[in-house]
Design a protein around this motif. Structure first.
Motif, PDB file in Angstrom:
ATOM      1  N   PHE A 125      31.830  61.874  71.515  1.00 34.99           N
ATOM      2  CA  PHE A 125      32.891  62.102  72.497  1.00 34.99           C
ATOM      3  C   PHE A 125      32.404  62.971  73.642  1.00 34.99           C
ATOM      4  CE2 PHE A 125      36.215  65.019  73.993  1.00 34.99           C
ATOM      5  CZ  PHE A 125      37.023  64.105  74.648  1.00 34.99           C
ATOM      6  N   CYS A 126      31.775  64.082  73.331  1.00 34.75           N
ATOM      7  CA  CYS A 126      31.366  65.030  74.379  1.00 34.75           C
ATOM      8  C   CYS A 126      30.311  64.432  75.295  1.00 34.75           C
ATOM      9  CB  CYS A 126      30.844  66.320  73.737  1.00 34.75           C
ATOM     10  SG  CYS A 126      32.101  67.279  72.866  1.00 34.75           S
ATOM     11  N   THR A 127      29.287  63.809  74.714  1.00 38.18           N
ATOM     12  CA  THR A 127      28.180  63.307  75.540  1.00 38.18           C
ATOM     13  C   THR A 127      28.586  62.088  76.361  1.00 38.18           C
ATOM     14  OG1 THR A 127      27.377  62.044  73.630  1.00 38.18           O
ATOM     15  CG2 THR A 127      26.403  64.204  74.009  1.00 38.18           C
ATOM     16  N   VAL A 128      29.339  61.166  75.756  1.00 39.68           N
ATOM     17  CA  VAL A 128      29.711  59.944  76.480  1.00 39.68           C
ATOM     18  C   VAL A 128      30.741  60.242  77.561  1.00 39.68           C
ATOM     19  CG1 VAL A 128      30.832  57.691  76.259  1.00 39.68           C
ATOM     20  CG2 VAL A 128      29.143  58.408  74.564  1.00 39.68           C
ATOM     21  N   SER A 129      31.782  60.994  77.236  1.00 44.73           N
ATOM     22  CA  SER A 129      32.852  61.242  78.207  1.00 44.73           C
ATOM     23  C   SER A 129      32.348  62.047  79.406  1.00 44.73           C
ATOM     24  CB  SER A 129      34.018  61.966  77.538  1.00 44.73           C
ATOM     25  OG  SER A 129      33.600  63.211  77.010  1.00 44.73           O
ATOM     26  N   THR A 130      31.605  63.124  79.161  1.00 44.62           N
ATOM     27  CA  THR A 130      31.096  63.912  80.295  1.00 44.62           C
ATOM     28  C   THR A 130      29.971  63.192  81.009  1.00 44.62           C
ATOM     29  OG1 THR A 130      29.582  65.118  78.819  1.00 44.62           O
ATOM     30  CG2 THR A 130      31.732  66.097  79.243  1.00 44.62           C
ATOM     31  N   GLY A 131      29.199  62.393  80.282  1.00 46.61           N
ATOM     32  CA  GLY A 131      28.135  61.629  80.932  1.00 46.61           C
ATOM     33  C   GLY A 131      28.688  60.660  81.962  1.00 46.61           C
ATOM     34  N   ILE A 132      29.776  59.982  81.603  1.00 44.49           N
ATOM     35  CA  ILE A 132      30.420  59.068  82.554  1.00 44.49           C
ATOM     36  C   ILE A 132      31.102  59.847  83.670  1.00 44.49           C
ATOM     37  CG2 ILE A 132      32.265  57.361  82.813  1.00 44.49           C
ATOM     38  CD1 ILE A 132      31.653  56.409  79.996  1.00 44.49           C
ATOM     39  N   ALA A 133      31.768  60.944  83.334  1.00 46.91           N
ATOM     40  CA  ALA A 133      32.517  61.707  84.334  1.00 46.91           C
ATOM     41  C   ALA A 133      31.613  62.306  85.397  1.00 46.91           C
ATOM     42  CB  ALA A 133      33.309  62.815  83.642  1.00 46.91           C
ATOM     43  N   HIS A 134      30.375  62.635  85.057  1.00 45.92           N
ATOM     44  CA  HIS A 134      29.462  63.251  86.011  1.00 45.92           C
ATOM     45  C   HIS A 134      28.859  62.223  86.982  1.00 45.92           C
ATOM     46  CE1 HIS A 134      29.451  67.399  84.774  1.00 45.92           C
ATOM     47  NE2 HIS A 134      29.288  67.059  83.505  1.00 45.92           N
ATOM     48  N   ILE A 135      29.019  60.935  86.694  1.00 43.14           N
ATOM     49  CA  ILE A 135      28.519  59.898  87.599  1.00 43.14           C
ATOM     50  C   ILE A 135      29.610  59.579  88.612  1.00 43.14           C
ATOM     51  CG2 ILE A 135      27.649  57.540  87.775  1.00 43.14           C
ATOM     52  CD1 ILE A 135      26.609  57.786  84.949  1.00 43.14           C
ATOM     53  N   GLN A 136      29.282  59.694  89.878  1.00 39.71           N
ATOM     54  CA  GLN A 136      30.282  59.517  90.924  1.00 39.71           C
ATOM     55  C   GLN A 136      30.629  58.058  91.169  1.00 39.71           C
ATOM     56  OE1 GLN A 136      31.803  62.144  92.184  1.00 39.71           O
ATOM     57  NE2 GLN A 136      30.502  63.465  90.918  1.00 39.71           N
ATOM     58  N   ASP A 137      29.648  57.173  91.004  1.00 36.73           N
ATOM     59  CA  ASP A 137      29.856  55.759  91.311  1.00 36.73           C
ATOM     60  C   ASP A 137      30.095  54.996  90.015  1.00 36.73           C
ATOM     61  OD1 ASP A 137      29.952  53.233  92.312  1.00 36.73           O
ATOM     62  OD2 ASP A 137      27.954  53.258  93.236  1.00 36.73           O
ATOM     63  N   ALA A 138      31.257  54.372  89.893  1.00 38.31           N
ATOM     64  CA  ALA A 138      31.581  53.622  88.687  1.00 38.31           C
ATOM     65  C   ALA A 138      30.644  52.433  88.494  1.00 38.31           C
ATOM     66  CB  ALA A 138      33.035  53.138  88.749  1.00 38.31           C
ATOM     67  N   ARG A 139      30.107  51.890  89.606  1.00 33.92           N
ATOM     68  CA  ARG A 139      29.197  50.757  89.469  1.00 33.92           C
ATOM     69  C   ARG A 139      27.922  51.150  88.758  1.00 33.92           C
ATOM     70  NH1 ARG A 139      29.150  48.797  95.634  1.00 33.92           N
ATOM     71  NH2 ARG A 139      29.034  51.082  95.822  1.00 33.92           N
ATOM     72  N   LYS A 140      27.493  52.412  88.949  1.00 35.17           N
ATOM     73  CA  LYS A 140      26.306  52.892  88.227  1.00 35.17           C
ATOM     74  C   LYS A 140      26.557  52.902  86.730  1.00 35.17           C
ATOM     75  CE  LYS A 140      24.369  55.805  91.902  1.00 35.17           C
ATOM     76  NZ  LYS A 140      23.960  57.190  92.264  1.00 35.17           N
TER      77      LYS A 140
END
Length: 229
Positions: free
Chosen positions: A65-80
């Motif tokens: 939960f911690c690694t996946v959720s924050t990993g996605i949240a820190h990426i600004q571009d959803a396409r990335k």
């Protein structure tokens, strides 16, 4: 102190290295299992290995939960995120296919598990099989009845789905989710700290597992274990 001088580097002595302690515990467990099989097969010794495995399983869901959720949240571009996700999925599928093929070949040709003295238990394997589920049922089963329930059961796919949704939700919130991201990051550091504490018990877990296995199946199982490795 001159600027050219550097602080002395501290190096752990060999007996303080975790992998050395684990190797020593494995050897000691094998010796105890051969010399005292009655003691090695007691519930207390078996609990050392089983307890260590349960401790590891305990932190899997929070880490995901911690690694996946924050990993996605820190990426600004959803396409990335999409590109990384597709690459990860393709990599997982290709490598898993190779792993399954190698496992089937080795299992049928070399038979590394032979010699343990046990027998196939279809009932024990059935709980890991989902062949009775249709595609629709399988996809619906990924959606948890409740988030708390997914974490309580340790259902990895359900936890992963919630983690992905949380990550995209925080990404859409932008700076409003900054404090939440920091909180989850702090929780992740704390969870990894828990893993560090758990790993200190790895020698005990290795000793218990090896002693119980050798005590129950006899010293001949060591050859089968080496073959499996």
């Amino acid at each position: 102190m001159n600027s050219s001088e550097t602080a002395p580097t501290t190096k752990k002595s060999l007996h303080r290295q975790l992998y050395v302690q684990v190797l020593f515990a494995i050897v000691l467990g094998a010796v105890v299992g051969m010399a005292f099989p009655g003691f090695a097969t007691t519930p207390g010794v078996e609990a050392l290995g089983a307890g260590f495995i349960k401790l590891i399983k305990m932190v899997i869901a929070p880490i995901i939960f911690c690694t996946v959720s924050t990993g996605i949240a820190h990426i600004q571009d959803a396409r990335k995120v999409g590109r990384v996700g597709v690459k990860a999925l393709v990599y997982f599928e290709v490598v898993s296919t190779f792993a399954l093929a190698i496992g089937l070949i080795v299992g049928n040709v070399v038979q590394p598990g032979a010699g343990f003295g046990g027998h196939a238990d279809a009932a024990a394997v059935a709980k890991f099989s989902h062949t009775h589920l249709s595609t629709v049922d399988f996809l619906l089963n990924i959606i948890p009845d409740s988030v708390v329930g997914a974490f309580a059961r340790g259902d990895i796919l359900q936890v992963l789905l919630f983690s992905i949704l949380m990550g995209f939700a925080m990404m859409a919130m932008g700076e409003r989710s900054a404090s939440l991201r920091r909180l989850i990051d702090d929780i992740a550091h704390a969870v990894f700290g828990i893993i560090g504490i758990i790993m200190k018990a790895a020698p005990l877990g290795a000793f218990g597992a090896m002693a119980f296995t050798v005590g129950k199946y006899g010293p001949t199982v060591l050859g089968s274990l080496f073959g499996l490795i």
